[in-house]
Design a protein around this motif. Structure first.
Motif, PDB file in Angstrom:
ATOM      1  N   LEU A 173       0.816  -1.206   0.000  1.00  0.00           N
ATOM      2  CA  LEU A 173       0.000   0.000   0.000  1.00  0.00           C
ATOM      3  C   LEU A 173       0.853   1.261   0.000  1.00  0.00           C
ATOM      4  O   LEU A 173       0.484   2.275  -0.614  1.00  0.00           O
ATOM      5  CB  LEU A 173      -0.932  -0.006   1.221  1.00  0.00           C
ATOM      6  N   ASP A 174       1.982   1.218   0.688  1.00  0.00           N
ATOM      7  CA  ASP A 174       2.879   2.386   0.684  1.00  0.00           C
ATOM      8  C   ASP A 174       3.424   2.666  -0.705  1.00  0.00           C
ATOM      9  O   ASP A 174       3.626   3.835  -1.088  1.00  0.00           O
ATOM     10  CB  ASP A 174       4.036   2.144   1.655  1.00  0.00           C
ATOM     11  N   ALA A 175       3.654   1.599  -1.485  1.00  0.00           N
ATOM     12  CA  ALA A 175       4.203   1.786  -2.835  1.00  0.00           C
ATOM     13  C   ALA A 175       3.144   2.179  -3.853  1.00  0.00           C
ATOM     14  O   ALA A 175       3.476   2.717  -4.915  1.00  0.00           O
ATOM     15  CB  ALA A 175       4.898   0.493  -3.293  1.00  0.00           C
ATOM     16  N   ALA A 176       1.886   1.936  -3.554  1.00  0.00           N
ATOM     17  CA  ALA A 176       0.807   2.238  -4.505  1.00  0.00           C
ATOM     18  C   ALA A 176       0.438   3.718  -4.449  1.00  0.00           C
ATOM     19  O   ALA A 176       0.688   4.399  -3.442  1.00  0.00           O
ATOM     20  CB  ALA A 176      -0.416   1.384  -4.178  1.00  0.00           C
ATOM     21  N   PRO A 177      -0.177   4.250  -5.526  1.00  0.00           N
ATOM     22  CA  PRO A 177      -0.675   5.625  -5.482  1.00  0.00           C
ATOM     23  C   PRO A 177      -1.700   5.803  -4.365  1.00  0.00           C
ATOM     24  O   PRO A 177      -2.397   4.851  -3.988  1.00  0.00           O
ATOM     25  CB  PRO A 177      -1.320   5.807  -6.872  1.00  0.00           C
ATOM     26  N   THR A 178      -1.794   7.014  -3.862  1.00  0.00           N
ATOM     27  CA  THR A 178      -2.668   7.279  -2.717  1.00  0.00           C
ATOM     28  C   THR A 178      -4.123   6.947  -3.029  1.00  0.00           C
ATOM     29  O   THR A 178      -4.821   6.323  -2.215  1.00  0.00           O
ATOM     30  CB  THR A 178      -2.557   8.758  -2.297  1.00  0.00           C
ATOM     31  N   ALA A 179      -4.593   7.350  -4.213  1.00  0.00           N
ATOM     32  CA  ALA A 179      -5.985   7.088  -4.577  1.00  0.00           C
ATOM     33  C   ALA A 179      -6.264   5.594  -4.621  1.00  0.00           C
ATOM     34  O   ALA A 179      -7.292   5.107  -4.125  1.00  0.00           O
ATOM     35  CB  ALA A 179      -6.308   7.729  -5.926  1.00  0.00           C
ATOM     36  N   LEU A 180      -5.329   4.827  -5.222  1.00  0.00           N
ATOM     37  CA  LEU A 180      -5.516   3.382  -5.305  1.00  0.00           C
ATOM     38  C   LEU A 180      -5.488   2.753  -3.904  1.00  0.00           C
ATOM     39  O   LEU A 180      -6.276   1.840  -3.610  1.00  0.00           O
ATOM     40  CB  LEU A 180      -4.429   2.771  -6.181  1.00  0.00           C
ATOM     41  N   ALA A 181      -4.603   3.230  -3.041  1.00  0.00           N
ATOM     42  CA  ALA A 181      -4.522   2.691  -1.682  1.00  0.00           C
ATOM     43  C   ALA A 181      -5.814   2.938  -0.915  1.00  0.00           C
ATOM     44  O   ALA A 181      -6.302   2.054  -0.193  1.00  0.00           O
ATOM     45  CB  ALA A 181      -3.345   3.323  -0.943  1.00  0.00           C
ATOM     46  N   VAL A 182      -6.389   4.130  -1.104  1.00  0.00           N
ATOM     47  CA  VAL A 182      -7.657   4.446  -0.430  1.00  0.00           C
ATOM     48  C   VAL A 182      -8.765   3.532  -0.913  1.00  0.00           C
ATOM     49  O   VAL A 182      -9.574   3.013  -0.129  1.00  0.00           O
ATOM     50  CB  VAL A 182      -8.023   5.927  -0.647  1.00  0.00           C
TER      51      VAL A 182
END
Length: 505
Positions: free
Chosen positions: A219-228
């Motif tokens: 999740l840290d490596a993913a874009p913020t929108a995708l993580a949300v």
């Protein structure tokens, strides 16, 4: 153990099979502490031995519960004596018994035992008037329930089942309503609380170890929108699954029946079975509860208003549930059958008028305006900008919320019962029998007085012990109270002053 009442002063122990149940239950409760002791002693190489010593101590203390508990049932009382260092005797008169709750979790069922809770008094909020008999045989518990509530000899009730009229039964399609009850949120909080306690006791960071660590790095490596989106979807799936599981565990094999003696009985549960029996004369009302999400999909809960029941613990956990989350038409039909065909659940209610509706809008919009102002001032003085759009969204949503709350207000007096409705996040329609009302409270705040409104509260010994008619015009509130309990208010009515006597001169 026999539950045959006797006038002889003989004390009995509960079933010795509880010696196998008490240790398992107490070890389960002490599991977080045992995990903490294990990890604390692991550094010194004695973690396992220390944990075993603590577990043995827990088992020893749990066993004393059986040796120090005695039960006596006479022709007049049910008495329970328990305690080791502090001996306590609880007794209740049999004519004061209101409800009998028979439960059996998985361990009880394996060993053929049941747990009987005898409810007395009012709402049992503090458990002070309850007698808990944990360790009766299943046959003995059922016989005791019938004898205490139906006043029939125990020896007769062992020979067959009493006739019953089935009022409702669980339908599989109702399970689809489970995700809209938000019970999965409660389950999630319980899981998080357990994990937090284990983490605190053991000193192990669960979020940075094992599979959770890999998920966190992803999740840290993913874009913020995708993580949300991923986190939100995971929470939604978790809440849905746990809600369905909780619904099935709590309400599987649900049946609502009425016995020939007049008592209403609810049986339910998958792993832990539960049978709650309420004397019909103690069941003085019905509450139709419709939380916002459940109401959006056409569902409702049916709850009883009765003396001697636990309230305020959730409909799934408390004993007041008469019908689990179900389609609203089924909920109303079951309530009507319990009330012997009363129309109070469908009757049109008296509106509380323009001033009451205006008050709902003023309260909602004023709160939102304060938030917007505070967010704007904070932004102008160097604070963050994000509170401003959040406050604006809250202000916008307060308008439909106020409209929904205004539409909910209403009351009626029909079929010898007070009917009141209010609420938006949880809309409640309450039907309370006139004879259950023992007093009234008429409250008016400064703003209510300026609008000519009051809140009328019917006081009762059952359920929540008080049911409100919100923001009703004061003369209407007084007239409603007078219609429900005319004999109560008649003594306070102003009588005309006597005519002056004529005097002779």
């Amino acid at each position: 153990m026999s539950v045959q009442p006797t006038s002889a002063p003989t004390w009995h122990r509960l079933s010795p099979r509880m010696l196998a149940i008490h240790p398992i239950i107490e070890l389960g409760r002490a599991l977080p502490a045992l995990v903490g002791v294990f990890f604390a002693g692991h550094a010194g190489g004695h973690g396992l031995l220390t944990s075993l010593a603590v577990a043995v101590a827990v088992v020893a203390v749990s066993i004393t519960r059986w040796f120090t508990t005695r039960l006596r049932i006479t022709d007049e009382q049910v008495q329970l004596r328990h305690g080791l260092l502090r001996r306590r005797t609880v007794a209740t008169r049999r004519d004061r018994i209101r409800t009998v709750d028979v439960t059996a979790h998985l361990l009880h069922r394996v060993l053929g035992l049941s747990r009987v809770v005898v409810g007395t008094g009012t709402s049992d909020r503090k458990n002070e008037s309850r007698i808990v008999l944990d360790g009766l045989t299943a046959v003995g518990a059922e016989s005791l329930r019938r004898e205490l509530l139906h006043r029939t000899p125990v020896a007769m009730t062992n020979q067959g089942s009493e006739p019953a009229d089935e009022l409702a039964r669980l339908e599989r399609s109702w399970i689809a309503l489970a995700p809209f009850t938000l019970s999965g949120v409660v389950t999630g909080l319980l899981v998080w609380g357990f994990a937090w306690r284990v983490e605190g006791e053991s000193g192990v960071d669960l979020l940075h170890s094992g599979p959770l660590r890999a998920v966190g790095h992803g999740l840290d490596a993913a874009p913020t929108a995708l993580a949300v989106v991923v986190v939100g979807a995971a929470i939604l799936v978790f809440v849905t699954v746990t809600s369905v599981i909780g619904y099935v565990l709590a309400f599987w094999n649900f049946r609502l029946v009425r016995h020939d003696g007049g008592a209403v009985q609810v049986t339910r549960g998958l792993l832990t079975t539960r049978a709650t029996t309420i004397e019909r004369r103690r069941l003085v009302g019905i509450e139709l509860s419709r939380p916002l999400l459940l109401r959006a999909v056409g569902g409702a809960r049916t709850l009883s208003i009765a003396t001697g029941l636990r309230v305020g613990r959730g409909a799934e956990k408390g004993g007041e549930v008469l019908l689990p989350p179900a389609p609203v038409d089924r909920a109303r039909a079951a309530a009507a059958r319990v009330l012997n065909g009363a129309t109070a659940l469908t009757v049109d209610l008296v509106s509380h008028g323009l001033r009451a509706r205006r008050r709902r809008y003023v309260r909602a919009l004023s709160g939102g305006a304060v938030l917007v102002t505070a967010a704007g001032v904070g932004w102008q003085t160097g604070g963050s900008l994000w509170p401003v759009p959040v406050a604006v969204v809250l202000l916008a949503t307060s308008v439909p919320l106020a409209a929904d709350r205004a539409a909910a207000l209403g009351h009626a007096h029909v079929d010898g019962a007070l009917v009141t409705r209010s609420g938006s996040l949880i809309r409640r329609r309450v039907v309370l029998a006139d004879h259950a009302v023992i007093g009234w409270t008429l409250h008016a705040s400064l703003f209510q007085r300026r609008a000519g409104l009051s809140t009328l509260t019917a006081t009762t010994a059952a359920g929540r012990q008080g049911y409100r008619v919100l923001d009703v015009e004061t003369p209407v509130a007084i007239a409603l109270a007078d219609a429900v309990t005319p004999e109560l208010l008649s003594q306070f009515r102003r009588r005309p002053a006597p005519a002056p006597r004529a005097t002779m001169r």
